[in-house]
Design a protein around this motif. Structure first.
Motif, short mmCIF file in Angstrom:
data_model
loop_
_atom_site.label_atom_id
_atom_site.label_comp_id
_atom_site.label_asym_id
_atom_site.label_seq_id
_atom_site.Cartn_x
_atom_site.Cartn_y
_atom_site.Cartn_z
N PRO A 103 28.80 92.76 28.37
CA PRO A 103 29.21 94.12 28.71
C PRO A 103 28.09 94.90 29.38
CG PRO A 103 28.64 93.99 26.39
CD PRO A 103 28.55 92.59 26.93
N GLN A 104 28.48 95.92 30.15
CA GLN A 104 27.51 96.83 30.75
C GLN A 104 26.74 97.56 29.64
OE1 GLN A 104 27.37 97.71 34.23
NE2 GLN A 104 25.78 99.20 33.99
N SER A 105 27.44 98.02 28.62
CA SER A 105 26.84 98.75 27.51
C SER A 105 27.09 98.02 26.19
CB SER A 105 27.40 100.17 27.46
OG SER A 105 26.84 100.88 26.38
N TYR A 106 28.35 98.05 25.75
CA TYR A 106 28.73 97.32 24.55
C TYR A 106 30.24 97.10 24.57
CZ TYR A 106 30.66 101.61 22.51
OH TYR A 106 31.42 102.72 22.28
N ARG A 107 30.67 96.16 23.74
CA ARG A 107 32.10 95.97 23.50
C ARG A 107 32.27 95.37 22.13
NH1 ARG A 107 34.41 90.65 24.53
NH2 ARG A 107 32.90 89.29 25.50
N TYR A 108 33.48 95.49 21.63
CA TYR A 108 33.76 94.93 20.31
C TYR A 108 34.28 93.52 20.46
CZ TYR A 108 33.13 99.69 18.75
OH TYR A 108 32.60 100.91 18.50
N LEU A 109 33.94 92.71 19.49
CA LEU A 109 34.41 91.33 19.41
C LEU A 109 35.26 91.21 18.15
CD1 LEU A 109 30.97 89.58 20.05
CD2 LEU A 109 32.82 89.84 21.71
N ASN A 110 36.46 90.63 18.28
CA ASN A 110 37.25 90.40 17.07
C ASN A 110 36.93 89.03 16.50
OD1 ASN A 110 38.85 88.44 18.42
ND2 ASN A 110 40.24 90.02 19.17
N SER A 111 37.55 88.69 15.39
CA SER A 111 37.22 87.44 14.72
C SER A 111 37.53 86.23 15.60
CB SER A 111 37.92 87.34 13.36
OG SER A 111 39.31 87.47 13.52
N ASP A 112 38.57 86.31 16.44
CA ASP A 112 38.87 85.20 17.35
C ASP A 112 37.76 85.02 18.38
OD1 ASP A 112 41.25 84.62 16.05
OD2 ASP A 112 42.47 85.84 17.43
N ASP A 113 37.25 86.13 18.93
CA ASP A 113 36.13 86.06 19.88
C ASP A 113 34.92 85.41 19.22
OD1 ASP A 113 37.56 87.57 21.84
OD2 ASP A 113 36.78 89.45 21.03
N MET A 161 43.67 94.95 13.69
CA MET A 161 42.35 94.45 13.32
C MET A 161 41.63 95.54 12.56
SD MET A 161 39.31 93.25 15.91
CE MET A 161 39.64 94.51 17.09
N ASN A 162 41.07 95.20 11.40
CA ASN A 162 40.29 96.21 10.68
C ASN A 162 38.81 96.04 11.01
OD1 ASN A 162 38.93 94.45 8.79
ND2 ASN A 162 40.87 94.25 7.70
N ASP A 163 38.01 96.99 10.55
CA ASP A 163 36.59 97.01 10.90
C ASP A 163 35.82 95.79 10.40
OD1 ASP A 163 36.78 99.38 12.30
OD2 ASP A 163 36.51 100.58 10.50
N LEU A 164 36.33 95.14 9.35
CA LEU A 164 35.64 93.96 8.82
C LEU A 164 35.88 92.74 9.69
CD1 LEU A 164 36.37 94.49 5.05
CD2 LEU A 164 34.29 95.04 6.30
N ASP A 165 36.85 92.83 10.62
CA ASP A 165 37.18 91.71 11.47
C ASP A 165 36.52 91.78 12.85
OD1 ASP A 165 38.84 90.64 9.55
OD2 ASP A 165 40.61 91.67 10.30
N ARG A 166 35.58 92.68 13.03
CA ARG A 166 34.98 92.79 14.35
C ARG A 166 33.48 92.98 14.25
NH1 ARG A 166 36.49 98.69 16.87
NH2 ARG A 166 35.31 99.90 15.38
N ALA A 167 32.85 92.68 15.37
CA ALA A 167 31.41 92.89 15.53
C ALA A 167 31.23 93.59 16.86
CB ALA A 167 30.68 91.56 15.51
N MET A 168 30.03 94.06 17.11
CA MET A 168 29.71 94.71 18.38
C MET A 168 28.77 93.80 19.16
SD MET A 168 27.65 98.27 19.07
CE MET A 168 28.97 99.38 18.61
N LEU A 169 29.08 93.62 20.43
CA LEU A 169 28.20 92.91 21.35
C LEU A 169 27.49 93.99 22.16
CD1 LEU A 169 27.17 90.32 22.71
CD2 LEU A 169 29.20 90.39 24.17
N LEU A 170 26.19 94.09 22.01
CA LEU A 170 25.40 95.17 22.60
C LEU A 170 24.43 94.60 23.63
CD1 LEU A 170 24.71 98.25 22.22
CD2 LEU A 170 23.00 97.50 20.56
N SER A 171 24.56 95.06 24.87
CA SER A 171 23.63 94.65 25.93
C SER A 171 22.43 95.58 25.93
CB SER A 171 24.32 94.72 27.30
OG SER A 171 25.28 93.71 27.43
#
Length: 159
Positions: free
Chosen positions: A124-134, A1-11
């Motif tokens: 997430p408690q802090s943050y996690r990455y989401l891929n394009s499928d997520d 997965m490259n960086d363009l295929d993910r986002a960050m979920l930030l709590s």
């Protein structure tokens, strides 16, 4: 997965989510190294009592350093007092200051129960990455939740 295929979920606490979306808080601090490149989409999850995805922003930059270095560089943009910062960073040897830009509040927050209805969603408690499928799964949750996410994620969620 490259960086363009993910986002960050930030709590974030609801007051910080509100400040980020209003543009008065432009730096979010974390106790660990954040390794996300500029341009990464950040989905903002407001914790209890809100418990919903409330908006998005984009990472402009990430500054990793000691807690003292991060505070010195970003204190006026963090939206917290020095006392709150010191309490949060107590015992940490590394910190990240994540500069956020282009905040967009969702017209309709996406509640936790709608996110869980589409699958095993855990904020997430802090943050996690989401891929394009997520992201695709979240956007296809149906009803207003899916519409809200499709409307703001655009190109991140290919058909």
């Amino acid at each position: 997965m490259n960086d363009l295929d993910r986002a960050m979920l930030l709590s974030v606490h609801p007051r910080f989510a509100t400040a980020i979306l209003a543009g008065s808080k432009t730096v979010e601090v974390r106790r660990q190294r954040v390794a996300a490149p500029p341009g990464t989409t950040v989905l903002l999850y407001a914790t209890a009592p809100t418990m919903a995805l409330v908006g998005k922003a984009r990472i402009a930059a990430v500054h990793v350093g000691s807690p003292r270095q991060v505070w010195t560089a970003h204190r006026v943009h963090t939206g917290i007092s020095r006392r709150e910062y010191d309490e949060y960073m107590s015992g940490a040897t590394q910190a990240s200051g994540v500069t956020l830009e282009d905040p967009v509040a969702f017209d309709e927050p996406v509640p936790l129960n709608a996110l869980r209805a589409m699958g095993a969603f855990h904020p997430p408690q802090s943050y996690r990455y989401l891929n394009s499928d997520d992201l695709r799964q979240m956007a296809r949750a149906g009803s207003a939740a899916g519409s809200a996410l499709l409307g703001v994620l655009g190109d991140l969620v290919p058909a």
